[in-house]
Design an enzyme around this catalytic site. Sequence first.
Site: not given
Length: 387
Positions: A211, A238, A331
Amino acid sequence: MAVKVLVVDDSGFFRRRVTEILSSDPNIVVVGTATNGKEAIEQALALKPDVITMDYEMPMMDGITAVRHIMQRIPTPVLMFSSLTHEGARVTLDALDAGAVDFLPKNFEDISRNPQKVKQLLCEKINSISRSNRRSSGFGAASAASAAAPAAPTSSSRAPAPTTAPARAVPTRTAAPATAPAAHAHHAPAHPTTSGTPKRKAYKLVAIGTSTGGPVALQRVLTQLPASFPAPLVLIQHMPAAFTKAFAERLDKLCKISVKEAEDGDVLRPGLALLAPGGKQMMVDARGTVKILPGDERLNYKPCVDITFGSAAKSYGDKVLSVVLTGMGADGREGARLLKQAGSTVWAQDEASCVIYGMPMAIVKAELADAIYSLDDIGRHLVEACL
């Protein structure tokens, strides 16, 4: 201690609204504003903020040039505001190459009509970036190196992979979940070795999730892989829908392996990295086919690392090598848990080389990491593990 922020934007309206939103957070104080890149450098030197928010299109000096100067003179985490267009994506990726740590869409409608939504996202990023910078002593050196690095080439020729000095891995103790299949139970040794050479295995898939800080981290890892890399790769970053195609194109120009934005029905093959499209979910099946699904509004992340990791565990069992790189949140943790239950391998990036030590920390704290590697060593270790 409150996070000191410098707000840089040539739009008076946007500058005021960002200042108001940040000032509503008791943990944040706006210490100054600037209307162009030249002022941003002067204010950064004078005020020494913890974080800078930066527009990219400004008079006198643009945001990217300002980021390069700031990283060389007073390295400070910079959060870019970007338009959600292909050109905006290209410029934002240039800014990340220059040393910016993350970006947010510049949406005048949201900041006018939905300030609470903007506040939650903006303040969370500011606070996380500041906490990470205070923990890490390596930001200045890494940022200066990014600023001094050449811009991405525009030719489509494959770039040579950079070489890196070997470094030591720090394996962590891993407890296999009680639900892991007995035939594939994967335990760390009682006394983990400190050898930097990973265990070689006939992996059928390499899956990498990341991310915040991921675009630069993925570039660093993938440019170390040879064109003959023997395993397919799936990448979960992301990123908004407008950005992933431009990011895949950039990686394809920089890397010896091939990189493309994944499409429904794409087939996995050695030496090809498929990047999950923004706003959607990516899964893989046992036939080596990619399935692209609409983004589920119930999920925070689109694409979501857990979704792709989970499908890889189901389809490839113990033949997956997964890597969790820098990023906010957790995540990838539950997907990594499924991979561990299936007997697959999980690596995490170390704290010192992360922009945000969130996702890798979640892996380490859950005792799911087989090894923890510095960013500069992950590409080399992938080659050692898979060739």
